[in-house]
Design an enzyme around this catalytic site. Structure first.
Site, PDB file in Angstrom:
ATOM      1  N   GLN A  11       2.184  -6.143   5.417  1.00  0.00           N
ATOM      2  CA  GLN A  11       2.402  -5.755   4.045  1.00  0.00           C
ATOM      3  C   GLN A  11       3.828  -6.125   3.671  1.00  0.00           C
ATOM      4  O   GLN A  11       4.618  -6.402   4.567  1.00  0.00           O
ATOM      5  CB  GLN A  11       2.160  -4.266   3.853  1.00  0.00           C
ATOM      6  CG  GLN A  11       0.734  -3.855   4.192  1.00  0.00           C
ATOM      7  CD  GLN A  11       0.377  -2.437   3.696  1.00  0.00           C
ATOM      8  OE1 GLN A  11       1.117  -1.810   2.959  1.00  0.00           O
ATOM      9  NE2 GLN A  11      -0.773  -1.938   4.136  1.00  0.00           N
ATOM     10  N   GLU A  50       0.840  -1.198   0.000  1.00  0.00           N
ATOM     11  CA  GLU A  50       0.000   0.000   0.000  1.00  0.00           C
ATOM     12  C   GLU A  50       0.878   1.252   0.000  1.00  0.00           C
ATOM     13  O   GLU A  50       2.020   1.221   0.471  1.00  0.00           O
ATOM     14  CB  GLU A  50      -0.882  -0.028   1.260  1.00  0.00           C
ATOM     15  CG  GLU A  50      -1.828   1.165   1.367  1.00  0.00           C
ATOM     16  CD  GLU A  50      -2.893   0.988   2.450  1.00  0.00           C
ATOM     17  OE1 GLU A  50      -2.787   0.023   3.243  1.00  0.00           O
ATOM     18  OE2 GLU A  50      -3.823   1.807   2.504  1.00  0.00           O
ATOM     19  N   ASN A  52     -12.231  -1.365  -0.938  1.00  0.00           N
ATOM     20  CA  ASN A  52     -11.534  -1.942   0.211  1.00  0.00           C
ATOM     21  C   ASN A  52     -12.203  -1.470   1.496  1.00  0.00           C
ATOM     22  O   ASN A  52     -12.484  -0.273   1.646  1.00  0.00           O
ATOM     23  CB  ASN A  52     -10.071  -1.473   0.223  1.00  0.00           C
ATOM     24  CG  ASN A  52      -9.372  -1.799   1.531  1.00  0.00           C
ATOM     25  OD1 ASN A  52      -9.007  -2.946   1.778  1.00  0.00           O
ATOM     26  ND2 ASN A  52      -9.195  -0.798   2.396  1.00  0.00           N
ATOM     27  N   GLU A  53     -12.465  -2.379   2.388  1.00  0.00           N
ATOM     28  CA  GLU A  53     -13.033  -2.031   3.703  1.00  0.00           C
ATOM     29  C   GLU A  53     -14.111  -0.960   3.555  1.00  0.00           C
ATOM     30  O   GLU A  53     -14.079   0.081   4.217  1.00  0.00           O
ATOM     31  CB  GLU A  53     -11.934  -1.611   4.689  1.00  0.00           C
ATOM     32  CG  GLU A  53     -10.975  -2.756   4.958  1.00  0.00           C
ATOM     33  CD  GLU A  53     -10.079  -2.595   6.184  1.00  0.00           C
ATOM     34  OE1 GLU A  53     -10.038  -1.506   6.781  1.00  0.00           O
ATOM     35  OE2 GLU A  53      -9.408  -3.580   6.543  1.00  0.00           O
ATOM     36  N   GLU A  95      -6.203  -9.244   3.557  1.00  0.00           N
ATOM     37  CA  GLU A  95      -5.340  -8.562   4.545  1.00  0.00           C
ATOM     38  C   GLU A  95      -5.325  -9.419   5.796  1.00  0.00           C
ATOM     39  O   GLU A  95      -6.387  -9.696   6.372  1.00  0.00           O
ATOM     40  CB  GLU A  95      -5.857  -7.160   4.866  1.00  0.00           C
ATOM     41  CG  GLU A  95      -5.621  -6.182   3.728  1.00  0.00           C
ATOM     42  CD  GLU A  95      -5.961  -4.736   4.086  1.00  0.00           C
ATOM     43  OE1 GLU A  95      -5.792  -4.343   5.275  1.00  0.00           O
ATOM     44  OE2 GLU A  95      -6.384  -4.001   3.182  1.00  0.00           O
ATOM     45  N   TYR A 128      -6.727  -9.013  11.350  1.00  0.00           N
ATOM     46  CA  TYR A 128      -5.381  -8.762  11.872  1.00  0.00           C
ATOM     47  C   TYR A 128      -5.260  -9.341  13.277  1.00  0.00           C
ATOM     48  O   TYR A 128      -6.226  -9.327  14.049  1.00  0.00           O
ATOM     49  CB  TYR A 128      -5.099  -7.257  11.936  1.00  0.00           C
ATOM     50  CG  TYR A 128      -4.804  -6.653  10.574  1.00  0.00           C
ATOM     51  CD1 TYR A 128      -3.535  -6.768  10.011  1.00  0.00           C
ATOM     52  CD2 TYR A 128      -5.785  -5.992   9.846  1.00  0.00           C
ATOM     53  CE1 TYR A 128      -3.250  -6.221   8.763  1.00  0.00           C
ATOM     54  CE2 TYR A 128      -5.507  -5.455   8.596  1.00  0.00           C
ATOM     55  CZ  TYR A 128      -4.237  -5.567   8.063  1.00  0.00           C
ATOM     56  OH  TYR A 128      -3.948  -5.040   6.825  1.00  0.00           O
TER      57      TYR A 128
HETATM   58  O1  AHR Z   1      -2.894  -2.610   6.173  1.00  0.00           O
HETATM   59  C1  AHR Z   1      -3.178  -1.426   6.818  1.00  0.00           C
HETATM   60  C2  AHR Z   1      -4.663  -1.045   6.746  1.00  0.00           C
HETATM   61  O2  AHR Z   1      -5.404  -1.996   7.429  1.00  0.00           O
HETATM   62  C3  AHR Z   1      -5.278  -1.032   5.380  1.00  0.00           C
HETATM   63  O3  AHR Z   1      -5.067   0.150   4.706  1.00  0.00           O
HETATM   64  C4  AHR Z   1      -6.720  -1.226   5.668  1.00  0.00           C
HETATM   65  O4  AHR Z   1      -7.399  -1.874   4.617  1.00  0.00           O
HETATM   66  C5  AHR Z   1      -6.724  -2.020   6.951  1.00  0.00           C
HETATM   67  O5  AHR Z   1      -7.557  -1.460   7.905  1.00  0.00           O
END
Ligand code: AHR
Length: 495
Positions: free
Chosen positions: A343, A25, A172-173, A294, A238
């Protein structure tokens, strides 16, 4: 003792190599000062892209790369990033620290990066602040071979041939940074945007709808219900700090945080199972893919760095999160047909960190290396009866595992010992492989391990944590015995 039973002749589903994908990103030092150093940099580069990083990612057979975000994607307007670099507009990267976005890395640079990496591009389009027309024209710019204005603009910008691109994210999101939408609203928008994602010149797009965050099962339900032509749905999860514990960094933690983080990482299994159950109801044939585009660890940033740059170190703890997560993906490969760890470089659970000319590979990188053999192999069903690793009143499985069989009949068994305090013995019965005295398989084992939970690579000691040959695995008469060292990942290739 941990017992594993696996059936080498009973695999039905392929582990798509795209599960071993990556994400990059415009955030912190991922693109600028990560991949992109510029053509005039003293750092060896090819057309501005850092050579050592490309070489390292090729070595783990990176299958795809997602770009330009993330949250950045829904603020990105692709026309800012084409044409002569000196004339490209300078914008403010409002989501990630308010820094200046020069747009020096745009569509051509990204497609060149994917060519250099030998991987498939995965572009995430802008739904949150873009338009249907803008997204449609981006696809046309990339893939048309006609005499239309978009293709001519691409030619004028130095690329005669259209590119081929398959993976295309529709936002995205969008439940959060991508527009704060309700699933019903996004489902309608998805249908609208997907209608105009045209296939030009023999290209075939594979649209990926924005999926849920973690356990937002309602999002999946609504999308499955309202978008009948869906091909793929994403999921973001995450592994973050442990609730109720003081905040820690990637390297500054104790055993409670080790245990807590691994426990939270193991939740991926439940999330995929429950999202898949919903998908199964609407799509019993498993046509729609789940793409975990992600995932990874998200620690507090390294002290002294810009907090919006999300720069963190990576230890043995992160390596184990990667290993157990990849095991989960391998076991769920019938539905999970793509994933991108966040990432690639200098941001979150990165493969590599850079500092000027220096670059180090993280323990997580080495896990992707150990797991390479699973790419496009057949997932093998396995029954794991693990020892437990306990802390206080709680416990988690001490051993994580997955297995696959390659086209030549070889079996790759990957196992991790999540327990930082002691080794665990594994007895794995391998049935149906067709090996016998006259046809004895070779065995090659490698490991990634360390003496401390916080072990990591630094620019001064870049090989502190690295892969080593492993002599603790022995195979006889259909049974593999392996003594997994404390906090280790072991990959055993048999046959
Ligand atoms: O990876 C960092 C961020 O995490 C991304 O931009 C977003 O899609 C997610 O919340």
């Amino acid at each position: 003792m941990t017992r594993i039973a696996l059936d080498a002749d009973a695999g039905r589903h392929t582990i798509s190599r795209h599960v071993y994908g990556h994400f990059s990103e415009h955030l912190g030092r991922c693109i600028y000062d990560g991949f992109w150093v510029g053509e005039d940099s003293p750092i060896p580069n090819t057309r501005g892209i850092r050579d050592d990083l490309v070489e390292a990612l090729r070595a783990i057979r990176i299958p795809n790369l997602r770009w330009p975000g993330g949250c950045f994607a829904d603020e990105y307007h692709w026309r800012d990033g084409v044409g002569p670099r000196e004339r490209r507009p300078k914008n403010i990267n409002t989501h990630w620290g308010g820094v200046i976005e020069t747009n020096h890395f745009g569509t051509h640079e990204f497609m060149d990066l994917c060519d250099q990496l030998g991987c498939d591009p995965y572009i995430c389009g802008n739904v949150g602040s873009g338009s249907v027309r803008e997204m449609q024209q981006w696809v046309e710019y990339l893939t048309s071979d006609a005499d239309d204005t978009m293709a001519e603009l691409r030619r004028a910008n130095g690329r005669a041939e259209p590119w081929k691109i398959r993976f295309w994210g529709v936002g995205n999101e969008n439940w959060g940074c991508g527009g704060n939408m309700r699933p019903e609203y996004y489902a309608d928008l998805y249908r609208q945007y997907a209608t105009y994602l045209r296939d030009f010149a023999g290209n075939r797009l594979y649209p990926i709808a924005c999926g849920a965050s973690g356990d937002d099962y309602r999002w999946t339900e609504v999308l499955m219900q309202r978008t009948p032509r869906l091909e793929a749905l994403s999921l973001h999860y995450y592994t973050r700090f442990v609730p109720g514990r003081p905040r820690t960094t990637a390297t500054g933690f104790g055993e409670e945080d080790w245990f807590g983080l691994l426990q939270r990482a193991l939740r991926m299994d439940e999330l995929i199972t429950r999202h898949s159950t919903i998908m199964d109801r609407y799509d019993p044939d498993g046509r729609v893919a789940l793409i975990v585009d992600e995932w990874g660890t998200w620690h507090d940033p390294e002290p002294g760095t810009n907090p919006r740059f999300l720069y963190q170190q990576s230890t043995m703890r992160d390596a184990l999160v990667a290993a157990l997560t990849l095991d989960i993906f391998n076991r769920h490969c019938a539905r999970v047909r793509g994933a991108q760890i966040a990432q690639t470089v200098n941001v979150l659970q990165a493969m590599a960190l850079t500092e000027g000319e220096r670059m180090l590979l993280t323990p997580t990188y080495h896990v992707f290396d150990l797991y390479q053999g699973h790419q496009d192999a057949t997932s093998l069903p396995l029954d794991v009866r693990p020892d437990r690793y306990g802390l206080g009143d709680d416990s988690i499985p001490a051993v994580s595992a997955s297995a696959s069989r390659d086209a030549a009949g070889g079996v790759l068994l990957t196992m991790s010992n999540l327990d930082p305090n002691r080794s665990h013995h594994v007895v794995a019965e391998i049935r149906g492989a067709g090996w016998n005295d006259a046809n004895r398989p070779g065995v090659e084992a490698r490991t990634l391990t360390a003496d401390t939970m916080q072990a990591h690579n630094t620019f001064d000691d870049p090989h502190a944590v690295r892969i080593a040959p492993f002599d603790g695995a022995h195979y006889t008469d259909g049974v593999l015995h392996a003594s997994l060292p404390a906090m280790s990942v072991v990959a055993v290739q048999i046959g």
